[in-house]
Design a protein around this motif. Structure first.
Motif, PDB file in Angstrom:
ATOM      1  N   SER A 213      -0.265   9.193  19.442  1.00  0.00           N
ATOM      2  CA  SER A 213      -0.740   9.033  17.954  1.00  0.00           C
ATOM      3  C   SER A 213       0.425   9.097  17.262  1.00  0.00           C
ATOM      4  CB  SER A 213      -1.551  10.309  17.443  1.00  0.00           C
ATOM      5  OG  SER A 213      -0.736  11.518  17.468  1.00  0.00           O
ATOM      6  N   LEU A 214       0.423   8.152  15.914  1.00  0.00           N
ATOM      7  CA  LEU A 214       1.626   8.037  15.225  1.00  0.00           C
ATOM      8  C   LEU A 214       2.284   9.339  14.657  1.00  0.00           C
ATOM      9  CD1 LEU A 214       0.604   5.237  12.906  1.00  0.00           C
ATOM     10  CD2 LEU A 214       1.665   5.096  14.749  1.00  0.00           C
ATOM     11  N   LYS A 215       3.603   9.405  14.501  1.00  0.00           N
ATOM     12  CA  LYS A 215       4.328  10.467  14.216  1.00  0.00           C
ATOM     13  C   LYS A 215       4.213  10.396  12.604  1.00  0.00           C
ATOM     14  CE  LYS A 215       4.849  10.851  18.645  1.00  0.00           C
ATOM     15  NZ  LYS A 215       4.480   9.500  18.763  1.00  0.00           N
ATOM     16  N   ARG A 216       3.550  11.415  11.928  1.00  0.00           N
ATOM     17  CA  ARG A 216       3.258  11.266  10.513  1.00  0.00           C
ATOM     18  C   ARG A 216       4.048  12.513   9.580  1.00  0.00           C
ATOM     19  NH1 ARG A 216      -1.010   7.924   8.871  1.00  0.00           N
ATOM     20  NH2 ARG A 216      -2.213   6.956  10.803  1.00  0.00           N
ATOM     21  N   THR A 217       4.624  12.204   8.638  1.00  0.00           N
ATOM     22  CA  THR A 217       5.080  13.234   7.723  1.00  0.00           C
ATOM     23  C   THR A 217       4.993  12.751   6.278  1.00  0.00           C
ATOM     24  OG1 THR A 217       7.130  14.303   7.259  1.00  0.00           O
ATOM     25  CG2 THR A 217       7.343  12.003   7.938  1.00  0.00           C
ATOM     26  N   GLU A 218       4.688  14.044   5.345  1.00  0.00           N
ATOM     27  CA  GLU A 218       4.558  13.611   4.041  1.00  0.00           C
ATOM     28  C   GLU A 218       6.038  13.286   3.561  1.00  0.00           C
ATOM     29  OE1 GLU A 218       1.821  13.224   2.077  1.00  0.00           O
ATOM     30  OE2 GLU A 218       0.580  13.601   4.283  1.00  0.00           O
ATOM     31  N   SER A 219       6.051  12.513   2.549  1.00  0.00           N
ATOM     32  CA  SER A 219       7.490  12.116   2.221  1.00  0.00           C
ATOM     33  C   SER A 219       7.546  11.528   0.763  1.00  0.00           C
ATOM     34  CB  SER A 219       8.191  11.006   3.137  1.00  0.00           C
ATOM     35  OG  SER A 219       9.326  10.647   2.542  1.00  0.00           O
ATOM     36  N   ASP A 220       8.620  11.888   0.171  1.00  0.00           N
ATOM     37  CA  ASP A 220       8.841  10.976  -1.167  1.00  0.00           C
ATOM     38  C   ASP A 220       8.948   9.717  -0.700  1.00  0.00           C
ATOM     39  OD1 ASP A 220       8.822  13.412  -2.527  1.00  0.00           O
ATOM     40  OD2 ASP A 220      11.117  13.744  -2.588  1.00  0.00           O
ATOM     41  N   ILE A 221       8.990   8.806  -1.754  1.00  0.00           N
ATOM     42  CA  ILE A 221       8.894   7.309  -1.400  1.00  0.00           C
ATOM     43  C   ILE A 221      10.392   6.983  -1.553  1.00  0.00           C
ATOM     44  CG2 ILE A 221       8.080   5.214  -1.907  1.00  0.00           C
ATOM     45  CD1 ILE A 221       5.978   6.601  -1.056  1.00  0.00           C
ATOM     46  N   LYS A 222      11.005   6.506  -0.278  1.00  0.00           N
ATOM     47  CA  LYS A 222      12.388   5.925  -0.443  1.00  0.00           C
ATOM     48  C   LYS A 222      12.342   4.958   0.328  1.00  0.00           C
ATOM     49  CE  LYS A 222      14.046  10.149  -1.897  1.00  0.00           C
ATOM     50  NZ  LYS A 222      14.746  10.251  -3.129  1.00  0.00           N
ATOM     51  N   GLY A 223      13.394   4.187   0.106  1.00  0.00           N
ATOM     52  CA  GLY A 223      13.760   2.854   0.948  1.00  0.00           C
ATOM     53  C   GLY A 223      14.220   1.729  -0.168  1.00  0.00           C
ATOM     54  N   THR A 224      14.280   0.413   0.347  1.00  0.00           N
ATOM     55  CA  THR A 224      14.819  -0.498  -0.432  1.00  0.00           C
ATOM     56  C   THR A 224      13.681  -1.694  -0.821  1.00  0.00           C
ATOM     57  OG1 THR A 224      16.949  -0.281   0.568  1.00  0.00           O
ATOM     58  CG2 THR A 224      16.486  -2.277  -0.518  1.00  0.00           C
ATOM     59  N   TYR A 225      13.696  -1.996  -2.012  1.00  0.00           N
ATOM     60  CA  TYR A 225      12.768  -2.839  -2.480  1.00  0.00           C
ATOM     61  C   TYR A 225      12.539  -4.365  -1.655  1.00  0.00           C
ATOM     62  CZ  TYR A 225      10.494  -6.320  -5.612  1.00  0.00           C
ATOM     63  OH  TYR A 225       9.647  -7.596  -5.705  1.00  0.00           O
ATOM     64  N   GLY A 226      11.446  -4.844  -1.503  1.00  0.00           N
ATOM     65  CA  GLY A 226      11.234  -5.686  -0.496  1.00  0.00           C
ATOM     66  C   GLY A 226      11.336  -5.676   1.059  1.00  0.00           C
ATOM     67  N   LYS A 228      10.272  -2.117   2.097  1.00  0.00           N
ATOM     68  CA  LYS A 228       9.254  -1.055   2.335  1.00  0.00           C
ATOM     69  C   LYS A 228       8.171  -1.208   2.676  1.00  0.00           C
ATOM     70  CE  LYS A 228      10.559   0.678  -2.144  1.00  0.00           C
ATOM     71  NZ  LYS A 228      10.636   1.763  -3.290  1.00  0.00           N
ATOM     72  N   ASP A 229       7.513  -0.407   3.609  1.00  0.00           N
ATOM     73  CA  ASP A 229       6.169  -0.731   4.028  1.00  0.00           C
ATOM     74  C   ASP A 229       5.104  -0.309   2.938  1.00  0.00           C
ATOM     75  OD1 ASP A 229       3.799  -0.339   5.151  1.00  0.00           O
ATOM     76  OD2 ASP A 229       4.349   1.733   6.233  1.00  0.00           O
ATOM     77  N   PRO A 230       4.152  -1.381   2.577  1.00  0.00           N
ATOM     78  CA  PRO A 230       3.392  -1.062   1.379  1.00  0.00           C
ATOM     79  C   PRO A 230       2.238  -0.013   1.551  1.00  0.00           C
ATOM     80  CG  PRO A 230       2.818  -3.047   2.571  1.00  0.00           C
ATOM     81  CD  PRO A 230       4.189  -2.633   2.849  1.00  0.00           C
ATOM     82  N   GLU A 231       2.074   0.294   2.806  1.00  0.00           N
ATOM     83  CA  GLU A 231       0.985   1.352   3.298  1.00  0.00           C
ATOM     84  C   GLU A 231       1.854   2.729   2.910  1.00  0.00           C
ATOM     85  OE1 GLU A 231      -1.776   2.327   6.664  1.00  0.00           O
ATOM     86  OE2 GLU A 231       0.480   2.420   7.259  1.00  0.00           O
ATOM     87  N   TYR A 232       2.958   2.810   3.332  1.00  0.00           N
ATOM     88  CA  TYR A 232       3.870   4.017   3.041  1.00  0.00           C
ATOM     89  C   TYR A 232       3.926   4.320   1.588  1.00  0.00           C
ATOM     90  CZ  TYR A 232       8.362   6.496   2.156  1.00  0.00           C
ATOM     91  OH  TYR A 232       9.282   7.307   1.857  1.00  0.00           O
ATOM     92  N   LYS A 241       5.802   3.262  12.243  1.00  0.00           N
ATOM     93  CA  LYS A 241       5.363   1.929  11.954  1.00  0.00           C
ATOM     94  C   LYS A 241       5.748   1.440  10.269  1.00  0.00           C
ATOM     95  CE  LYS A 241       3.255   1.356  15.775  1.00  0.00           C
ATOM     96  NZ  LYS A 241       1.742   1.047  16.056  1.00  0.00           N
ATOM     97  N   SER A 242       6.292   2.400   9.856  1.00  0.00           N
ATOM     98  CA  SER A 242       7.089   1.908   8.557  1.00  0.00           C
ATOM     99  C   SER A 242       8.319   1.163   8.799  1.00  0.00           C
ATOM    100  CB  SER A 242       7.192   3.057   7.583  1.00  0.00           C
ATOM    101  OG  SER A 242       6.039   3.722   7.020  1.00  0.00           O
ATOM    102  N   ASP A 243       9.142   1.806   9.687  1.00  0.00           N
ATOM    103  CA  ASP A 243      10.074   0.946  10.130  1.00  0.00           C
ATOM    104  C   ASP A 243       9.890  -0.294  10.713  1.00  0.00           C
ATOM    105  OD1 ASP A 243      12.061   3.091   9.298  1.00  0.00           O
ATOM    106  OD2 ASP A 243      12.068   3.758  11.192  1.00  0.00           O
ATOM    107  N   VAL A 244       8.757  -0.523  11.642  1.00  0.00           N
ATOM    108  CA  VAL A 244       8.148  -1.764  12.231  1.00  0.00           C
ATOM    109  C   VAL A 244       7.952  -2.590  10.878  1.00  0.00           C
ATOM    110  CG1 VAL A 244       6.518  -2.984  13.672  1.00  0.00           C
ATOM    111  CG2 VAL A 244       7.245  -0.337  14.262  1.00  0.00           C
ATOM    112  N   TYR A 245       7.454  -2.246  10.121  1.00  0.00           N
ATOM    113  CA  TYR A 245       6.965  -3.199   8.907  1.00  0.00           C
ATOM    114  C   TYR A 245       8.487  -3.785   8.407  1.00  0.00           C
ATOM    115  CZ  TYR A 245       5.552  -5.251   4.351  1.00  0.00           C
ATOM    116  OH  TYR A 245       5.287  -6.072   3.561  1.00  0.00           O
TER     117      TYR A 245
END
Length: 337
Positions: A213-226, A228-232, A241-245
């Motif tokens: 199963s996917l490895k999930r964790t609650e997280s503040d929204i971080k990353g770079t515009y353009g 970033k995974d919209p589901e995250y 899978k956020s890295d995959v996006y």
């Protein structure tokens, strides 16, 4: 290999230079395990005076990001060139994030991951010393002025190396490491054009369970515009899978040579056309008529799957790597004819 993490700030020298309240509930940053000898063996602590010496008092700046300024330096008897990243005091980047990056880079080792030389914590300075990659970052080679465009085969090979490095982060250690900021600025290139993933500042460590199963964790929204995974962004739940996006955005950027902001506005924001249609209209003019049809089909298909709306539907990075290798084989066969 094992993944021992050190306790508190034992790797960071004198307690007078430490943050006075390093406690946190985030398992990414703090461990209760005893200090590891691996840290002291692989992670050299520089004094600020040494840093000033190897950089000639921060004389040569190589570039700047939102978190810090990178300087050129030389270490050791062989004057090995290094990249010295001096973190900005007003960047919002804290000591725990710094410690997280030092720990990860000290114990993660892969040909497609940047190598840590050492660090410095002194007089409110947070400094990382990494290997210097002479060809700079992929973003520059896609968008910089007065540069020779990268040939398609080289772009594919770079993407394969990045996929391999991400697959290692997700599955190659005791914990799943979610990078959380994959972008072409964080893909550095050595003399042989081999890519190395950098920028683990925002990375999260998640327990690796025996299930698939996917490895999930609650997280503040971080990353770079353009990127970033919209589901995250929508749920605040981070998975590998956020890295995959984000990597899917990189693939589109590589084939189009368009900045991610443009890709987002033109396609990702509302996806009002097929990815194949968008990619065909926007392929880098330097690459037109140079991509073998079967190679193109595989590349477009895996890019589209990386960018699927639901993370569970996206491929894992091991599958992405295999598909890109397959695409490269078709291109190489065509080039030999």
């Amino acid at each position: 290999m094992g993944f021992p993490f050190f306790s508190g700030l034992s790797c960071f020298g004198d307690s007078s230079q430490r943050v006075t309240n390093p406690s946190s509930s985030d398992p990414t940053l703090i461990s209760t395990e005893p200090p590891s000898s691996i840290i002291t063996e692989l992670c050299h602590q520089f004094t600020l005076a040494e840093i000033q010496s190897v950089t000639r008092n921060f004389e040569k700046s190589l570039g700047e990001s939102r978190f810090g300024i990178v300087h050129r330096g030389y270490v050791g008897n062989t004057y090995k060139p290094v990249a010295v990243k001096q973190y900005k005091k007003d960047s919002g980047f804290g000591f725990l994030e710094f410690k997280n990056e030092v720990v990860l880079l000290s114990q993660l080792h892969h040909p497609n991951l940047i190598s840590l030389v050492g660090f410095c914590v002194e007089r409110n300075e947070l400094i990382l010393v990494n290997e210097l990659l002479p060809k700079g970052n992929l973003y520059h080679h896609l968008h910089g002025r007065n540069i020779h465009p990268l040939p398609w085969k080289r772009r594919l090979q770079i993407c394969i190396g990045v996929a391999r490095g991400l697959h290692y982060l997700h599955t190659g250690a005791k914990y799943t490491i979610i990078h959380r900021d994959i972008k072409t600025n964080n893909i550095l290139l050595d003399d042989n054009w081999e890519p190395k993933i950098s920028g683990l500042t925002l990375s999260k460590r998640v327990s690796l369970k025996s299930s698939k199963s996917l490895k999930r964790t609650e997280s503040d929204i971080k990353g770079t515009y353009g990127y970033k995974d919209p589901e995250y962004e929508r749920t605040g739940v981070l998975t590998e899978k956020s890295d995959v996006y984000s990597f899917g955005v990189v693939l589109l950027e590589v084939v189009s040579a368009k900045p991610p902001r443009e890709i987002y506005r033109e396609y990702l924001e509302d996806c009002n056309q097929s990815l194949e249609s968008y990619a065909e209209k926007n392929v880098d003019r330097f690459l037109k008529s140079k991509i073998e049809p079967d190679c193109w089909k595989i590349f477009v298909d895996i890019t589209e799957r990386c960018l699927l709306a639901e993370g569970r539907e996206r491929p894992d990075m091991g599958e992405v790597e295999v598909e890109l290798q397959h695409a490269l084989q078709f291109q190489e066969e065509a080039d030999r004819i």
